[in-house]
Design a protein around this motif. Sequence first.
Motif, mmCIF file in Angstrom:
data_model
loop_
_atom_site.group_PDB
_atom_site.id
_atom_site.type_symbol
_atom_site.label_atom_id
_atom_site.label_comp_id
_atom_site.label_asym_id
_atom_site.label_seq_id
_atom_site.Cartn_x
_atom_site.Cartn_y
_atom_site.Cartn_z
ATOM 1 N N GLY A 123 5.926 9.376 -7.511
ATOM 2 C CA GLY A 123 5.554 9.614 -6.128
ATOM 3 C C GLY A 123 4.903 8.401 -5.491
ATOM 4 N N GLU A 124 5.306 8.118 -4.251
ATOM 5 C CA GLU A 124 4.775 6.993 -3.488
ATOM 6 C C GLU A 124 4.427 7.504 -2.085
ATOM 7 O OE1 GLU A 124 5.962 2.314 -2.983
ATOM 8 O OE2 GLU A 124 7.572 3.779 -2.735
ATOM 9 N N PRO A 125 3.299 8.204 -1.932
ATOM 10 C CA PRO A 125 3.008 8.877 -0.665
ATOM 11 C C PRO A 125 2.803 7.949 0.522
ATOM 12 C CG PRO A 125 1.123 8.992 -2.156
ATOM 13 C CD PRO A 125 2.283 8.490 -2.958
ATOM 14 N N GLY A 126 2.574 6.658 0.267
ATOM 15 C CA GLY A 126 2.470 5.707 1.362
ATOM 16 C C GLY A 126 3.739 4.918 1.572
ATOM 17 N N GLN A 145 0.817 -1.210 0.000
ATOM 18 C CA GLN A 145 0.000 0.000 0.000
ATOM 19 C C GLN A 145 0.851 1.261 0.000
ATOM 20 O OE1 GLN A 145 -3.457 0.300 -0.569
ATOM 21 N NE2 GLN A 145 -2.775 -1.710 -1.233
ATOM 22 N N GLY A 146 2.023 1.201 -0.660
ATOM 23 C CA GLY A 146 2.837 2.395 -0.814
ATOM 24 C C GLY A 146 2.253 3.373 -1.797
ATOM 25 N N ASP A 147 1.321 2.905 -2.648
ATOM 26 C CA ASP A 147 0.678 3.760 -3.648
ATOM 27 C C ASP A 147 1.677 4.321 -4.653
ATOM 28 O OD1 ASP A 147 -1.811 3.346 -2.436
ATOM 29 O OD2 ASP A 147 -1.514 5.017 -1.069
ATOM 30 N N PHE A 148 2.662 3.515 -5.007
ATOM 31 C CA PHE A 148 3.632 3.883 -6.033
ATOM 32 C C PHE A 148 2.875 4.184 -7.328
ATOM 33 C CE2 PHE A 148 6.454 2.542 -9.531
ATOM 34 C CZ PHE A 148 7.637 3.198 -9.226
ATOM 35 N N GLY A 170 4.564 12.939 5.525
ATOM 36 C CA GLY A 170 3.131 13.213 5.511
ATOM 37 C C GLY A 170 2.614 13.307 4.088
ATOM 38 N N GLY A 171 2.567 12.162 3.413
ATOM 39 C CA GLY A 171 2.098 12.153 2.032
ATOM 40 C C GLY A 171 3.103 12.719 1.059
ATOM 41 N N ASP A 211 7.646 8.756 -0.203
ATOM 42 C CA ASP A 211 8.925 8.905 -0.880
ATOM 43 C C ASP A 211 8.690 9.235 -2.341
ATOM 44 O OD1 ASP A 211 8.761 6.503 -2.557
ATOM 45 O OD2 ASP A 211 9.230 5.330 -0.772
ATOM 46 N N ILE A 212 9.743 9.660 -3.016
ATOM 47 C CA ILE A 212 9.737 9.749 -4.471
ATOM 48 C C ILE A 212 10.904 8.929 -4.992
ATOM 49 C CG2 ILE A 212 8.677 12.036 -4.451
ATOM 50 C CD1 ILE A 212 11.392 13.135 -5.400
#
Length: 471
Positions: A225-228, A202-205, A266-267, A239-240
């Motif tokens: 971008g991977e806000p999770g 669930q990193g949302d890459f 934070g996102g 992270d990015i």
Amino acid sequence: MTIAAGAAVGSTASAAATTRAPGAHHASARGDFDGDGKADIVAGAPGGNRVRVIYTKAKPGGTHSHWLTEPGGANGAFGSALAVGDFNGDGFADLAVGALGYTNSDSVEQGAVFIFTGSKTGLHYSGKRFLGPNAFDDDNELGASLATGTINADRFADLAIGNPGPAGGGDSEGSVLVLFGSPSGLSLTGSADIGSGTPVEQGDFGTSVLLVDVNGDGHKDLIVGEPGGGPADPSPGGDIQVFYATATGIGAKHTTIDGSAVHAQGGFGTNLAGGDINGDGFADVVAGAPSATVDGKAVAGKVVVLTGGRHGLTATRRQVFSEATPHVAGAVVSTDRFGSSVAVGDLTGDGRADVIVGAPGAVAAGQPAGGAIYLLPGGKSGASAVGSRRITPATAGVPGVPVSGAEFGTAVATIGTAVDAHRDLLVGVPAKHEGGQLVELRGGSGGVSAHHARLFKDATPGDGLGSVLAL
């Protein structure tokens, strides 16, 4: 889970001819769908499953609007992402439209991207669509994010498509599909399927994607971008990841920058934008962290400017901005969500790109979540809080009035062709008057001005016009 390139589907039927415009210049095609030399406007209204295109004309009264709807009549949040580029090199800008909620007849959520080609008569559906994997055990969101740029330095724009996976569960880590342009437009031939280099469930890459040349080698690098994502202790702050491009496509070499390393947990990576902010010839990257805590205020938000250079991006070459930064107007308030949207573009014509930051949760003239945007001028030392501006619907000359929950600044973008001396600024106001609005502010040597500002309204409740703009 990653996208299998063979699982995406592209048809080749053509709905409109795309003959090269006389004297058309590939370099000036950005944002110009009909080849008249004027930048056109495109905005998503995913709540209504449609996209508004505003063709800008030089003569008074010549500007007109047109709605694009999802081919096939499905209801897949058509307009959830937008990207502009000349995919077939004919001198007209083309448009990619994401529909992250596209679901097939078997009720499998795939996500989809539809391609519209530019022509003398404007945009027409090309007959091409690209679908996410048809996986019963794992929903997908192909088209949640889009970005264009020339990865292999030819004259055809390429397209990066984010597929962060389901937002509410499952075990998808996300992926990005990269398609390359050609004389016949985008195709799966030579496509690349890229997954997270540091897998986090669930990193949302793929929540955000960007194509810019951060190391100056002439190839647009892929920023994801991977806000999770990021270290799990105490909690992932985002992270990015930077995948460096070569003449043959996206290379294996990449860099990961965690939100914790740039003090923006934070996102971090929810939103991305890029351009040459300090004028040194290398693209810089702006990443939003709208959920970051600032001075004890939750979800106040931050943005990070990462400076490009010969060796690419690093966590050490950075600037961090928030509403607590000296000289930034306004006060830190919880849920302002500073960094919910970011854009980069030269608004003054001085040769250095400026940074625009949306804070849609900000109070405007006493109205909760009336929304605000911040302008940070570019300069030799990068973005600067000195000389920054805060603009809300209450700012003199800005069309409209502050309304609670309007969320002015949910999306921001700069528009203009490559031959324009400066770019203009678009601001999305998706909740205003139920249907949403767009505000266009003029750029110029003196900075952004509300003089001759334009307002575009949508009266259909629930459309959410302005929640998505093409960067």
